[in-house]
Motif scaffolding. Structure first.
Motif, mmCIF file in Angstrom:
data_model
loop_
_atom_site.group_PDB
_atom_site.id
_atom_site.type_symbol
_atom_site.label_atom_id
_atom_site.label_comp_id
_atom_site.label_asym_id
_atom_site.label_seq_id
_atom_site.Cartn_x
_atom_site.Cartn_y
_atom_site.Cartn_z
ATOM 1 N N LEU A 56 1.559 -11.465 -7.617
ATOM 2 C CA LEU A 56 1.398 -10.316 -8.016
ATOM 3 C C LEU A 56 -0.281 -10.373 -7.752
ATOM 4 O O LEU A 56 -0.742 -9.608 -8.783
ATOM 5 C CB LEU A 56 1.488 -10.888 -9.656
ATOM 6 C CG LEU A 56 3.006 -10.912 -10.261
ATOM 7 C CD1 LEU A 56 3.333 -11.486 -11.632
ATOM 8 C CD2 LEU A 56 4.296 -9.865 -9.592
ATOM 9 N N GLN A 57 -1.337 -11.225 -8.047
ATOM 10 C CA GLN A 57 -2.889 -10.805 -8.215
ATOM 11 C C GLN A 57 -3.013 -10.538 -6.905
ATOM 12 O O GLN A 57 -4.115 -9.624 -7.322
ATOM 13 C CB GLN A 57 -3.001 -12.191 -7.330
ATOM 14 C CG GLN A 57 -3.517 -13.134 -8.794
ATOM 15 C CD GLN A 57 -3.789 -14.668 -8.606
ATOM 16 O OE1 GLN A 57 -4.673 -14.950 -7.935
ATOM 17 N NE2 GLN A 57 -3.838 -14.935 -9.447
ATOM 18 N N GLN A 58 -2.366 -10.753 -4.986
ATOM 19 C CA GLN A 58 -2.235 -8.898 -4.204
ATOM 20 C C GLN A 58 -2.175 -7.934 -4.593
ATOM 21 O O GLN A 58 -2.599 -7.614 -3.812
ATOM 22 C CB GLN A 58 -1.675 -10.093 -3.402
ATOM 23 C CG GLN A 58 -1.877 -8.615 -1.918
ATOM 24 C CD GLN A 58 -3.064 -9.313 -0.993
ATOM 25 O OE1 GLN A 58 -3.065 -10.408 -0.996
ATOM 26 N NE2 GLN A 58 -3.995 -8.242 -1.156
ATOM 27 N N ALA A 59 -1.276 -7.732 -5.176
ATOM 28 C CA ALA A 59 -0.758 -7.032 -5.473
ATOM 29 C C ALA A 59 -1.357 -5.594 -6.854
ATOM 30 O O ALA A 59 -1.953 -4.533 -6.203
ATOM 31 C CB ALA A 59 0.732 -6.509 -6.240
ATOM 32 N N TYR A 104 -7.759 -1.283 -5.275
ATOM 33 C CA TYR A 104 -8.039 -0.336 -3.488
ATOM 34 C C TYR A 104 -7.567 0.443 -2.810
ATOM 35 O O TYR A 104 -7.782 1.472 -2.607
ATOM 36 C CB TYR A 104 -8.612 -1.673 -3.125
ATOM 37 C CG TYR A 104 -9.725 -1.891 -3.901
ATOM 38 C CD1 TYR A 104 -10.983 -1.733 -3.956
ATOM 39 C CD2 TYR A 104 -9.541 -3.702 -4.068
ATOM 40 C CE1 TYR A 104 -12.464 -2.852 -4.582
ATOM 41 C CE2 TYR A 104 -10.198 -4.713 -4.644
ATOM 42 C CZ TYR A 104 -11.337 -4.170 -4.745
ATOM 43 O OH TYR A 104 -12.271 -4.872 -5.455
ATOM 44 N N PHE A 105 -5.883 0.150 -3.062
ATOM 45 C CA PHE A 105 -5.336 0.968 -2.048
ATOM 46 C C PHE A 105 -3.772 1.959 -2.844
ATOM 47 O O PHE A 105 -3.925 3.499 -2.075
ATOM 48 C CB PHE A 105 -4.784 0.967 -0.525
ATOM 49 C CG PHE A 105 -6.075 0.205 -0.377
ATOM 50 C CD1 PHE A 105 -6.863 0.325 0.325
ATOM 51 C CD2 PHE A 105 -5.727 -1.597 -0.232
ATOM 52 C CE1 PHE A 105 -7.937 -0.959 1.275
ATOM 53 C CE2 PHE A 105 -7.134 -2.640 0.138
ATOM 54 C CZ PHE A 105 -7.619 -1.778 1.384
ATOM 55 N N ASN A 106 -3.419 1.624 -3.404
ATOM 56 C CA ASN A 106 -2.248 2.414 -3.931
ATOM 57 C C ASN A 106 -2.528 2.210 -5.245
ATOM 58 O O ASN A 106 -1.338 1.437 -6.280
ATOM 59 C CB ASN A 106 -1.987 1.924 -3.436
ATOM 60 C CG ASN A 106 0.371 2.394 -3.872
ATOM 61 O OD1 ASN A 106 0.048 3.705 -4.041
ATOM 62 N ND2 ASN A 106 1.186 1.709 -3.440
ATOM 63 N N PRO A 107 -3.123 2.950 -6.392
ATOM 64 C CA PRO A 107 -2.696 3.206 -7.737
ATOM 65 C C PRO A 107 -1.481 3.533 -8.301
ATOM 66 O O PRO A 107 -1.538 3.317 -9.483
ATOM 67 C CB PRO A 107 -3.715 4.419 -8.346
ATOM 68 C CG PRO A 107 -3.897 5.052 -6.790
ATOM 69 C CD PRO A 107 -4.127 4.016 -5.984
ATOM 70 N N THR A 129 0.897 -1.539 -0.398
ATOM 71 C CA THR A 129 -0.485 0.126 -0.207
ATOM 72 C C THR A 129 0.883 1.022 0.357
ATOM 73 O O THR A 129 0.552 2.493 -0.239
ATOM 74 C CB THR A 129 -1.066 -0.051 0.427
ATOM 75 O OG1 THR A 129 -1.548 -1.080 0.931
ATOM 76 C CG2 THR A 129 -1.729 1.188 1.295
ATOM 77 N N THR A 130 2.032 0.999 0.301
ATOM 78 C CA THR A 130 3.387 2.148 0.428
ATOM 79 C C THR A 130 4.032 2.653 -0.354
ATOM 80 O O THR A 130 5.236 3.684 -0.445
ATOM 81 C CB THR A 130 3.683 2.612 1.680
ATOM 82 O OG1 THR A 130 3.974 3.746 2.663
ATOM 83 C CG2 THR A 130 4.703 1.648 2.321
ATOM 84 N N SER A 131 4.154 1.147 -1.491
ATOM 85 C CA SER A 131 5.318 1.461 -2.291
ATOM 86 C C SER A 131 4.369 1.918 -3.359
ATOM 87 O O SER A 131 3.842 2.061 -4.320
ATOM 88 C CB SER A 131 5.842 0.260 -2.478
ATOM 89 O OG SER A 131 6.130 -0.122 -1.140
ATOM 90 N N ASP A 132 6.155 2.305 -4.061
ATOM 91 C CA ASP A 132 5.941 2.962 -5.749
ATOM 92 C C ASP A 132 6.156 1.932 -6.622
ATOM 93 O O ASP A 132 5.603 1.137 -7.124
ATOM 94 C CB ASP A 132 6.917 3.754 -5.985
ATOM 95 C CG ASP A 132 6.712 5.321 -5.049
ATOM 96 O OD1 ASP A 132 5.437 5.632 -4.740
ATOM 97 O OD2 ASP A 132 8.099 5.357 -4.448
#
Length: 267
Positions: A163-166, A172-175, A140-143
């Motif tokens: 990759l599915q989790q990412a 939902y959280f980190n476009p 959620t916090t990463s680039d």
């Protein structure tokens, strides 16, 4: 501040080794300010930097929202490298977070790191082999997401699940989250490894880096010496490979390595 999550659902693929060596190369040879986040209850990165323990708050307190960056960030013995350490309390904190519905569970690490966005050039998050809330917080916090992987018959299923989790976190959280690619580690020049690497490239979605980290027993030796491989054995193949990979990573982040122009040409 550029944030990379280094993760895989499998253990023993070189996540921590990659984290500490890239951190060292960025700091010692490129002069960048680096924060390592140990997001694994085993605390291997914390052990490596000599900061494992229970006397100071760390990642568990970040997840529980009981301590801020000024309390959890520790200096290491390496110039320009700081760390948020972890220990077994992180497992308890992760369970407690799942029961806390008052505050969003997925953004607690992001809340912490936003407070130091002008302090560091790079953040490297070393993760447990898990799809739990700790890893979700990292994504959620990463680039970018980096997946270290050994070439074997079980490699690809674990990468697919991650990759599915990412993709879900991105939705939902980190476009801004992007998959940087797969880093092949423990690479041996044999037919099975060659075919596996070719398959990864042909599959398209795994995006293997040009750099591959070749196997050498010097890597295991470096963990006992608690020294980056580029310090322990600077002329071994793995040291050369990690230097190439770090340069590749910096170019991906739009940060040309020292001595290299923005276009990637030698100055």
């Amino acid at each position: 501040m550029k944030i990379f999550t280094i993760a895989n659902l499998k253990g023993g693929v070189g996540k921590t080794i990659t984290t500490v060596n890239v951190a060292y190369l960025l700091a010692a040879e490129q002069g960048r300010r680096v924060l390592v986040v140990d997001n694994d209850q085993q605390g291997n990165a914390s052990h490596f930097f000599g900061r494992y323990g229970y006397d100071k708050p760390g990642m568990a307190e970040v997840l529980a929202r009981t301590a801020g960056p000024e309390a959890v960030i520790q200096h290491t013995d390496y110039e320009h490298i700081d760390i948020i350490a972890a220990n077994l309390n992180l497992a308890k904190a992760e369970k407690a977070v799942l029961l806390d519905t008052m505050v969003p569970q997925q953004v607690r690490l992001r809340e912490c790191l936003r407070q130091v966005k002008n302090v560091y050039d790079y953040v490297l998050i070393d993760n447990a082999p898990s799809l739990g809330m700790c890893v979700v917080n990292a994504l959620t916090t990463s680039d970018w997401l980096i997946v270290p992987a050994k070439i074997d018959r079980w490699t690809f299923e674990g990468v697919d699940m991650l990759l599915q989790q990412a993709e879900q976190v991105q939705s939902y959280f980190n476009p801004q989250l992007r998959f940087a690619g797969t880093l092949i580690t423990n690479y041996r020049r044999n037919e099975s490894n060659r075919q596996g690497a070719e398959w990864l490239r042909a599959a398209g979605k795994y995006k293997p880096f040009h750099s591959m980290i070749r196997w050498t027993d010097k890597v295991d030796e470096s963990t006992f010496a608690a020294a980056p491989i580029v310090v322990h054995s600077p002329r071994c193949n793995a040291s050369k490979d990690y230097r190439r990979f770090t340069a590749e990573l910096m170019r991906l982040a739009g940060d040309a390595p020292d001595g290299e122009q923005k276009g990637g040409e030698q100055a």
